[in-house]
Design a protein around this motif. Structure first.
Motif, mmCIF file in Angstrom:
data_model
loop_
_atom_site.group_PDB
_atom_site.id
_atom_site.type_symbol
_atom_site.label_atom_id
_atom_site.label_comp_id
_atom_site.label_asym_id
_atom_site.label_seq_id
_atom_site.Cartn_x
_atom_site.Cartn_y
_atom_site.Cartn_z
ATOM 1 N N CYS A 1 5.932 7.105 4.925
ATOM 2 C CA CYS A 1 5.933 6.286 6.140
ATOM 3 C C CYS A 1 7.343 6.201 6.731
ATOM 4 C CB CYS A 1 5.412 4.891 5.828
ATOM 5 S SG CYS A 1 5.217 3.832 7.280
ATOM 6 N N ASP B 1 0.830 -1.204 0.000
ATOM 7 C CA ASP B 1 0.000 0.000 0.000
ATOM 8 C C ASP B 1 0.866 1.256 0.000
ATOM 9 O OD1 ASP B 1 -2.376 -1.433 0.032
ATOM 10 O OD2 ASP B 1 -2.367 -1.584 2.226
ATOM 11 N N LYS B 2 0.376 2.272 -0.688
ATOM 12 C CA LYS B 2 1.123 3.523 -0.800
ATOM 13 C C LYS B 2 1.394 4.127 0.574
ATOM 14 C CE LYS B 2 0.932 8.016 -3.135
ATOM 15 N NZ LYS B 2 0.112 8.888 -4.021
ATOM 16 N N GLU B 3 0.472 3.912 1.512
ATOM 17 C CA GLU B 3 0.601 4.519 2.838
ATOM 18 C C GLU B 3 1.794 3.983 3.625
ATOM 19 O OE1 GLU B 3 -2.142 3.213 1.602
ATOM 20 O OE2 GLU B 3 -3.229 5.084 1.134
#
Length: 717
Positions: A494, A482-484
């Protein structure tokens, strides 16, 4: 050839009596099972109290085989004898079946068992085993085996669907409960009863009587169209057996034969293995690693279990505490999970001082650290399986190669890496779900060439390699995580709590003796780096026998204490370890690792000759070098304490010993690695000086060579 099949325990969430009623609907024929052409009762027996009911049938099965094979065999269908024994008192049904057609050439034996679930008497368990023994079949043995295996596995799951179909049909008819058997007195009978004369099941159920008619099996997990398995089954399931729903929930979708191999291997371990039985997912990994070849999987699993027991690997997460050097400088750590729910491990290999770590903690500690990571990974897979509600049996590794250069390809480091890969591949197969290699530099193909032969083909297929910034955007990293959670050092938002690495201070380097731990069983009996101690008059020497000219001797050593003079000599005669006269008060006994090979009676220039100009190495320096040999024979690498006369060949060796009495407490220490390679191996091995010079610090000394051979050494501080 003999093939076997063993099913997991399949559970029907209906009472035994309801399942028997559904099973009864399959006879005398069943349109839902096309291969089942029909059946005829041969005999029937009932006990006086009707608690035991035995029916024997002759069943006809259509075989999906090539027309030519049927013509050669002279048959259109196969006849099987099936014996069903239902015990209403114990609430069990035992089905035994074997082929009658071609039984002298091919023998199929199948055993099925229905019983009450041990933990819930309102549920029913089903198990099935079978074996296929092909003695001969007109030269078509392999063809017959493949046909039989294909047809059997295709029909196994169909059997459960058929039972569930008839259970639903009974429910639709309003039949949701059938009373259990109760004792009653009747006259025992033994007779042959035409199938057509049997009362309809509906009328039996309407009377509230248990369906105590026959209980054939020609398709319940599929009948006789099957093969492969074990020939005896317990009458009731126990806690050591595998449930089909458990397999699907925690291990994933397996074919019937894959389930069978897992169960067979698991049963074999339970019967023969004296130690701790590994988890099912661990056994399954070894089967997958050998493409479900049970013999090969059993062999490597047994070796791994012995290894785990010998080195107490099962307790590594509890006992292992990494040295602070690893905590600070090992650039790897866990970071959330990928899009498939696999635990994500990030390794910033390009930022890691592999040489510094190897010399500071030794390969033993690095290997234990890697093993603890693998053990932790398996534990995290189990946790994610519970979190995501689906089987997670492997993890994803992201390797960032920014900063990777030739210093990472220095041979002792690569050798340690290959040894670690060998241990991990042998004991943790199929644990890597995906390997993402990012920012691969131009030097990466060299590392890949060295490492590739040691990696299993199944593992190699999981590698995804991105050079430069190709990992950014569609088709790159965000397709897998995930990009997050993309780490900040890869352009994400992150924060990643992984050590940034850097150079390990040489003050943290330790000798072999310092790394010894008497309370810990060593995983490797031979260390890559060795340590040695030199005293005045007591050099340390290592002999290397060269059989072919133009071979290459390589070395890499660090001066931990004192100043050292490094020499390389050639001799045609084999050197012997010197034995000091312990009765002589003039000769101090060396302590630590100290070996002397050049006999004091040898004459320089006669018995042995120098190959290189002596190289003076100062405390704290690292030296890497190589020497291309000109002749076969024995080459002696020598490290001796540096003094003003060290490089002079005119001073007798005994004078060095006498001089050492004045400063007998002085000594030098080194850590060294040596290896001899054939010239063709050397050119592609990254052992050359160019592979060693870049990186750890500035080059502070030049190259020396002799007219007799080619050699050089690089010194870095």
């Amino acid at each position: 050839m003999v093939q076997k099949y063993q099913s997991p325990v399949r559970v029907y969430k209906y009472t035994f009596e309801m399942v028997m009623a559904a099973y009864e609907k399959r006879f005398p024929t069943c349109p839902l099972i096309p291969v089942f052409l029909g059946s005829e009762k041969v005999s029937e027996y009932k006990s006086e109290d009707e608690s035991l009911h035995i029916v024997e049938r002759n069943c006809k099965l259509n075989v999906d085989a090539p027309r030519l094979l049927k013509k050669i065999a002279g048959v259109e269908y196969v006849s099987f004898i099936q014996k069903n024994t239902v015990n209403w008192k114990e609430r069990t049904l035992l089905i035994e079946a074997h082929n009658e057609t071609f039984s002298n050439r091919v023998f199929v034996n199948e055993i099925c068992n229905y019983s009450v679930h041990p933990d819930n008497e309102e549920w029913t368990c089903f198990e099935q085993s079978a074996s296929l023994d092909i003695k001969s079949f007109f030269g078509f043995e392999n063809t017959v085996e493949k046909i039989a295996m294909r047809q059997y596995t295709a029909n196994i799951k169909k059997g459960k669907e058929v039972i569930e179909h008839y259970l639903n049909e009974l429910t639709a008819q309003g039949i949701r409960h059938i009373p259990r058997w109760t004792p009653r007195v009747t006259v025992a009978t033994t007779e042959v009863v035409p199938e057509s004369s049997r009362p309809a099941l509906a009328s039996v159920l309407d009377l509230g009587v248990e369906p105590s008619e026959d209980l054939p099996h020609s398709s319940t997990k599929e009948p006789l169209t099957n093969l492969c398995g074990q020939e005896t089954l317990p009458t009731t399931p126990d806690a050591d057996k595998l449930d089909a729903d458990y397999i699907e929930r925690y291990l994933g979708q397996l074919t019937p034969m894959q389930e069978s191999y897992l169960i067979q291997l698991r049963q074999w371990l339970q019967e023969t293995h004296k130690g701790k039985i590994p988890k099912d997912e661990h056994i399954l990994r070894f089967l997958r690693a050998r493409d479900f070849n049970i013999d090969k999987a059993r062999e490597i699993l047994c070796l791994s279990l012995t290894w785990r027991k010998q080195y107490q690997v099962d307790y590594i997460l509890e006992m292992w505490r990494p040295p602070q050097v690893l905590v600070n400088y090992y650039t790897g750590g866990w970071h959330y999970h990928d899009r498939d729910g696999r635990p994500l491990y990030i390794l910033r290999l390009g930022q890691m001082d592999t040489k510094g770590l190897l010399k500071a903690v030794g390969e033993e500690a690095i290997l234990r650290h890697v093993l603890s990571i693998n053990e932790d990974g398996q534990k995290r897979c189990g946790e994610n399986t519970k979190i995501f509600g689906r089987p997670i049996t492997s993890w994803t590794c992201l390797v960032d190669l920014e900063g990777l250069n030739m210093r990472h390809l220095w041979r002792p480091g690569v050798k340690a890496l290959l040894r670690i890969i060998e241990v991990v591949e042998a004991n943790y197969p199929e644990t890597l779900g995906r390997l993402l290699i990012l920012r691969a530099p131009r030097v990466f193909p060299v590392l890949w060439t060295l490492v590739n032969p040691f990696i299993n083909e199944n593992t190699r297929q999981k590698f995804l390699i991105y050079s430069g910034n190709n990992y950014q955007g569609m088709g790159g990293l965000i397709d897998y995580i995930d990009k997050e959670i993309v780490p900040d050092f890869l352009g994400g938002d992150c924060l990643c709590n992984i050590p940034e690495g850097g150079m390990v201070p040489k003050s943290l380097y330790q000798t072999e003796e310092m790394l010894e731990n008497a309370d810990q069983i060593k995983l490797w009996t031979e260390a890559i780096y060795q340590s040695a101690t030199m005293f005045k008059g007591a050099p340390h020497e290592k002999a290397i026998e060269i059989l072919e000219a133009s071979s290459v001797i390589t070395w890499d050593f660090d001066i931990l204490k004192g100043d050292v003079v490094f020499n390389i000599f050639h001799s045609k005669q084999a050197p012997q370890i010197s034995r000091k006269d312990s009765n002589s008060p003039l000769v101090p006994l060396p302590t630590g690792n100290n070996v002397q090979l050049i006999d004091k009676s040898w004459v320089l220039g006669v018995d042995y000759s120098p190959m290189e100009t002596p190289l003076i190495c100062r405390e704290g320096e690292s030296v890497q070098g190589s020497h291309v040999t000109r002749w076969p024979g024995f080459y002696i690498l020598q490290w001796k304490m540096h003094s003003p006369w060290s490089c002079s060949s005119n001073l007798p060796r005994v004078d060095d010993v006498l001089a050492s009495l004045q400063v007998s407490s002085h000594k030098c220490k080194i850590m060294f690695y040596t290896e001899a390679l054939a010239s063709e191996d050397f050119r592609g091995s990254m052992t050359s000086l160019e592979s060693c010079q870049s990186g750890f610090s500035q080059l502070s000394a030049g190259t020396t060579s002799s007219s007799q051979s080619q050699g050089s050494s690089h010194i870095s501080r």
